[in-house]
Design a protein around this motif. Structure first.
Motif, PDB file in Angstrom:
ATOM      1  N   UNK A 306      16.932  29.525 -17.362  1.00 18.02           N
ATOM      2  CA  UNK A 306      17.648  28.336 -17.819  1.00 18.02           C
ATOM      3  C   UNK A 306      16.834  27.555 -18.838  1.00 18.02           C
ATOM      4  N   UNK A 307      15.516  27.564 -18.699  1.00 23.14           N
ATOM      5  CA  UNK A 307      14.679  26.722 -19.560  1.00 23.14           C
ATOM      6  C   UNK A 307      14.234  27.412 -20.846  1.00 23.14           C
ATOM      7  N   UNK A 308      13.970  28.732 -20.779  1.00 24.26           N
ATOM      8  CA  UNK A 308      13.360  29.410 -21.925  1.00 24.26           C
ATOM      9  C   UNK A 308      14.170  30.591 -22.461  1.00 24.26           C
ATOM     10  N   UNK A 309      15.214  31.020 -21.766  1.00 31.93           N
ATOM     11  CA  UNK A 309      16.060  32.077 -22.288  1.00 31.93           C
ATOM     12  C   UNK A 309      15.797  33.448 -21.677  1.00 31.93           C
ATOM     13  N   UNK A 310      16.617  34.409 -22.130  1.00 31.61           N
ATOM     14  CA  UNK A 310      16.637  35.732 -21.505  1.00 31.61           C
ATOM     15  C   UNK A 310      15.374  36.530 -21.785  1.00 31.61           C
ATOM     16  N   UNK A 311      14.855  36.473 -22.994  1.00 36.53           N
ATOM     17  CA  UNK A 311      13.718  37.329 -23.338  1.00 36.53           C
ATOM     18  C   UNK A 311      12.513  37.039 -22.449  1.00 36.53           C
ATOM     19  N   UNK A 312      12.161  35.761 -22.309  1.00 40.71           N
ATOM     20  CA  UNK A 312      11.014  35.407 -21.478  1.00 40.71           C
ATOM     21  C   UNK A 312      11.297  35.700 -20.007  1.00 40.71           C
ATOM     22  N   UNK A 313      12.547  35.455 -19.566  1.00 40.55           N
ATOM     23  CA  UNK A 313      12.896  35.702 -18.167  1.00 40.55           C
ATOM     24  C   UNK A 313      12.805  37.186 -17.829  1.00 40.55           C
ATOM     25  N   UNK A 314      13.297  38.060 -18.717  1.00 36.02           N
ATOM     26  CA  UNK A 314      13.209  39.501 -18.460  1.00 36.02           C
ATOM     27  C   UNK A 314      11.764  39.978 -18.470  1.00 36.02           C
TER      28      UNK A 314
END
Length: 452
Positions: A306-314
């Motif tokens: 939610x805070x930093x987006x999909x790339x960092x989350x993956x």
């Protein structure tokens, strides 16, 4: 339709009967004249004359009329053969007409729109459902249905060469039930399921193609409504998960952190070694609880997404699983943008999360590769492992008890995504995930990109 076929079964016209009558009349004339000449020669024979009582001119006349007789007999045989040939041709034409009548009846009775198109892209046979379908859609030309703006379920535009009828004529392959969305002139959308089967010529090359159009607009809109309802349910679930995750992180997590700091302070001031040891044990327990809370928070809803987006989350998800399983993880996310639509990010994250969970439970892998990139409005994700693998089944994942794959498919269906699985025992498993990046209306409905 040829003119000869159009006249089949009808009585021969007068000008068609004249040549046959001339043939018979000529044959009869030759035969009669030859017989009369022979009778005349027999009656006027003179026994005193040489050559059996005939003069040389009489013999020449006899030979001439004998040839006439032979010609007449030949013409009679030719006339009889011509009559038989005409009868057989008329019978064949009647059979062709009957078969064509049966074909037209079958086409008219079919509930789908059907047409036959030649290799010159001309429609030569169609039924009323075809006329009704394309006349209601305001077709510029009834026989050229490739004039529409057509799109695949993922929103990709059909070029003229991609239409099933053109592909069937070009490649000779049969196209089975390909869904496409037609955007017609009045702004309406029509969903069609299109099948195309080429018919080969004597040389083997496709000479025409039979095309079947089924109007599946109602079914697709129902499926879209169901997908939107499922998406709304999942959105509500994700919203609740996010609320619980934030409460765990912001309240319980902070309280446990404060408790750990307090225990550490008490441990530092404790004079009794036994008391200091117990405080250290309590502090370690609190730290373990804090780690569990962070893990539960991540499982519920990763705040980093939610805070930093999909790339960092993956990236964090894959690295976390690598550390947890003690295996090598190869991550390629450089072609992934920082942010995507929220629904697409959630589905992509959950799909990768479920795939990695399956690897941990079943694969016994030594390495994992995760690749994601955005191309032509499609988010393409590849998850590959070198684990045990399995034999793909012709059954659905649910029937084959691949419940992890079932969960992935259910999430992909909410955004019109697709899943392909490649696996074999002992050679690992590769998942190919394709998610169309869709715009969203204010009420959460998915809107396909229909602009040029």
């Amino acid at each position: 339709m040829s003119k000869s076929i159009g006249r089949a079964g009808a009585a021969p016209r007068f000008r068609d009967r004249i040549p046959k009558r001339h043939l018979w009349f000529g044959a009869a004339s030759l035969v009669v004249s030859a017989v009369v000449a022979c009778l005349y020669l027999l009656q006027n024979a003179d026994a005193t004359m040489p050559l059996w009582g005939y003069r040389s001119d009489d013999l020449i006349l006899a030979i001439t009329f004998s040839v006439n007789l032979l010609t007449g007999v030949t013409l009679v045989g030719a006339a009889r053969r011509e009559i038989r040939s005409d009868q057989q041709r008329n019978l064949a034409e009647q059979q062709v007409l009957e078969r064509e009548r049966q074909l037209r009846t079958i086409l008219q009775q079919m509930p789908a729109a059907v047409c036959v198109m030649t290799s010159a892209h001309e429609v030569v046979l169609l039924n009323d459902n075809y006329r009704k379908l394309f006349s209601n859609a305001n077709a510029p030309h009834l026989t050229v249905h490739t004039d529409f703006d057509a799109f695949s379920p993922s929103g990709e535009r059909y070029t003229v060469d991609r239409w099933p009828c053109r592909r069937a004529l070009r490649t000779g392959e049969i196209v089975h039930g390909e869904d496409m969305l037609l955007s017609v002139g009045n702004g309406d959308r029509v969903w069609l399921s299109v099948s195309a089967a080429p018919t080969p010529s004597s040389t083997g090359a496709p000479s025409s193609v039979v095309i079947v159009f089924s109007d599946i607009t109602s079914r697709r809109f129902i499926e879209e409504a169901n997908a939107n309802a499922l998406k709304a349910i999942m959105r509500a679930q994700e919203s609740e998960r996010l609320r619980i995750a934030r409460e765990l992180h912001d309240e319980l997590g902070q309280d446990l952190t404060a408790l750990s700091i307090g225990l550490k302070g008490l441990e530092a001031t404790a004079l009794d070694a036994d008391r200091k040891g117990r405080l250290a044990g309590f502090r370690r327990t609190v730290e373990m609880l804090s780690r569990h809370v962070r893990a539960i928070t991540t499982e519920l809803r990763p705040l980093v997404l939610a805070d930093f987006g999909l790339r960092k989350a993956l990236a964090e998800l894959a690295e976390g699983w690598g550390e947890r399983l003690d295996i090598d993880v190869d991550v390629h996310l450089d072609d992934l943008p920082e942010r995507l639509p929220e629904s697409s990010e959630l589905v992509a994250y959950r799909v990768v999360q479920e795939a990695l969970t399956n690897v941990a439970k079943h694969a016994n892998a030594h390495s994992i590769s995760l690749t994601a990139r955005l191309s032509d409005g499609q988010l393409r994700i590849v998850i590959e492992d070198d684990g045990l693998g399995f034999a793909p089944s012709t059954q659905s994942p649910d029937e084959a008890h691949h419940f992890g794959l079932t969960g992935i498919l259910e999430r992909l269906l909410t955004v019109g995504g697709t899943l392909e699985v490649e696996s074999s025992p002992g050679f690992g498993t590769t998942l190919f995930v394709n998610l169309p990046i869709l715009e969203e209306a204010a009420d959460g409905r998915a809107l396909y990109r229909l602009s040029h």
